[in-house]
Design an enzyme around this catalytic site. Structure first.
Site, PDB file in Angstrom:
ATOM      1  N   SER A  64       0.822  -1.209   0.000  1.00 20.54           N
ATOM      2  CA  SER A  64       0.000   0.000   0.000  1.00 20.54           C
ATOM      3  C   SER A  64       0.855   1.259   0.000  1.00 20.54           C
ATOM      4  CB  SER A  64      -0.897   0.021   1.238  1.00 20.54           C
ATOM      5  OG  SER A  64      -1.762  -1.083   1.261  1.00 20.54           O
TER       6      SER A  64
HETATM    7  N1  SAH Z   1      -0.945  -4.718   4.125  1.00 22.02           N
HETATM    8  C1  SAH Z   1      -0.360  -5.043   2.842  1.00 22.02           C
HETATM    9  C2  SAH Z   1      -1.320  -4.737   1.705  1.00 22.02           C
HETATM   10  C3  SAH Z   1      -1.273  -5.802   0.697  1.00 22.02           C
HETATM   11  S1  SAH Z   1      -2.498  -5.683  -0.566  1.00 22.02           S
HETATM   12  C4  SAH Z   1       0.964  -4.344   2.648  1.00 22.02           C
HETATM   13  O1  SAH Z   1       1.198  -3.322   3.287  1.00 22.02           O
HETATM   14  O2  SAH Z   1       1.770  -4.826   1.845  1.00 22.02           O
HETATM   15  C5  SAH Z   1      -3.825  -6.623   0.116  1.00 22.02           C
HETATM   16  C6  SAH Z   1      -3.528  -8.041   0.514  1.00 22.02           C
HETATM   17  O3  SAH Z   1      -4.776  -8.646   0.904  1.00 22.02           O
HETATM   18  C7  SAH Z   1      -2.958  -8.930  -0.586  1.00 22.02           C
HETATM   19  O4  SAH Z   1      -1.767  -9.515  -0.136  1.00 22.02           O
HETATM   20  C8  SAH Z   1      -4.057  -9.975  -0.816  1.00 22.02           C
HETATM   21  O5  SAH Z   1      -3.562 -11.243  -1.179  1.00 22.02           O
HETATM   22  C9  SAH Z   1      -4.748 -10.015   0.530  1.00 22.02           C
HETATM   23  N2  SAH Z   1      -6.119 -10.524   0.510  1.00 22.02           N
HETATM   24  C10 SAH Z   1      -7.073 -10.367  -0.445  1.00 22.02           C
HETATM   25  N3  SAH Z   1      -8.211 -10.998  -0.096  1.00 22.02           N
HETATM   26  C11 SAH Z   1      -7.978 -11.579   1.128  1.00 22.02           C
HETATM   27  C12 SAH Z   1      -8.768 -12.385   2.030  1.00 22.02           C
HETATM   28  N4  SAH Z   1     -10.025 -12.733   1.755  1.00 22.02           N
HETATM   29  N5  SAH Z   1      -8.188 -12.787   3.186  1.00 22.02           N
HETATM   30  C13 SAH Z   1      -6.903 -12.458   3.497  1.00 22.02           C
HETATM   31  N6  SAH Z   1      -6.116 -11.700   2.686  1.00 22.02           N
HETATM   32  C14 SAH Z   1      -6.640 -11.271   1.516  1.00 22.02           C
END
Ligand code: SAH
Length: 213
Positions: A64
């Site tokens: 993010s």
């Molecule tokens: N907090 C992270 C943001 C990653 S983007 C950072 O700072 O890097 C969002 C993430 O949510 C992705 O890794 C994706 O695989 C995950 N995601 C999507 N749907 C999900 C679900 N149902 N349960 C858990 N994780 C999920």
């Protein structure tokens, strides 16, 4: 895994940018000043790691934008020792911010590859979240509920009920809600059945996906 004075200088500049954009929480700003974000991304993006931008990570996901991480972290209003559940571990950057804020962090990731890689990486960096779990964030993590706060780091088409029910009274859920564009939304649990809702403008996230199985 190198962090240098040059990186630290860039981080200081990033913090100034975030202050200009309205971030005030000292703990959040200190965490961003301290965490080597460039190590959470592919080395080909290293030169851009301290720009206020999102970048691709493995499995078609993103780390993010720092402003988004700071904004969500500020809304969570974490106190040291709080139990915080994160949905979407991804690169682990937000997880590290929560650890720096003194939270006991539980985090869920649904992509196996990211889950495994980030677990190893965070421990190499010396971050010790309470529990990293591979699974479906729509369900939350009942075993360890209730939580002081819950943060969702992917765009949710709707608010999953289990997340609301796993909040303590006075607990906070910070969740971007919407399909193509998301509205950053804060729910505060006032009682067993009552939730206060606040909305904070538009953000764009990768989607919160239902379980593959
Ligand atoms: N907090 C992270 C943001 C990653 S983007 C950072 O700072 O890097 C969002 C993430 O949510 C992705 O890794 C994706 O695989 C995950 N995601 C999507 N749907 C999900 C679900 N149902 N349960 C858990 N994780 C999920």
């Amino acid at each position: 895994m190198k962090d240098t004075i040059r990186h630290a200088g860039k981080r200081k500049h990033l913090v100034d940018v975030l202050i200009e954009k309205g971030i005030k929480n000292k703990g959040v700003l200190l965490a961003i000043e301290k965490i080597p974000r460039h190590l959470f991304m592919d080395s080909s993006f290293e030169d851009h790691a301290y720009q206020d931008k999102a970048f691709p990570i493995a499995a078609d996901q993103t780390i993010s934008q720092p402003y988004t991480v700071a904004f969500q972290s500020e809304l969570l209003d974490v106190k040291r020792g709080d139990k915080v559940l994160e949905i979407g571990t991804g690169s682990g950057y937000q997880t590290a911010v929560l650890c720096e804020l003194g939270a006991k962090v539980y985090s869920i990731e649904r992509q196996k590859e990211l889950f495994k890689r980030t677990k190893l990486f965070l421990s190499k960096l010396g971050y010790r979240p309470k529990h990293l779990s591979f699974g479906d964030g729509y369900k939350g993590l009942t075993e360890h509920a209730p939580y002081n706060s819950i943060i969702v780091t992917a765009g949710a088409p709707y608010v999953p009920k289990p997340l609301l029910s796993q909040l303590q009274i006075n607990g906070r859920l910070v969740i971007p809600v919407g399909e193509d564009v998301q509205i950053m939304t804060l729910f505060i649990r006032k009682s067993e059945t009552q939730f206060e809702k606040h909305e904070f403008g538009e953000f764009r996230f990768v989607p919160l996906l239902e379980n593959k199985n």
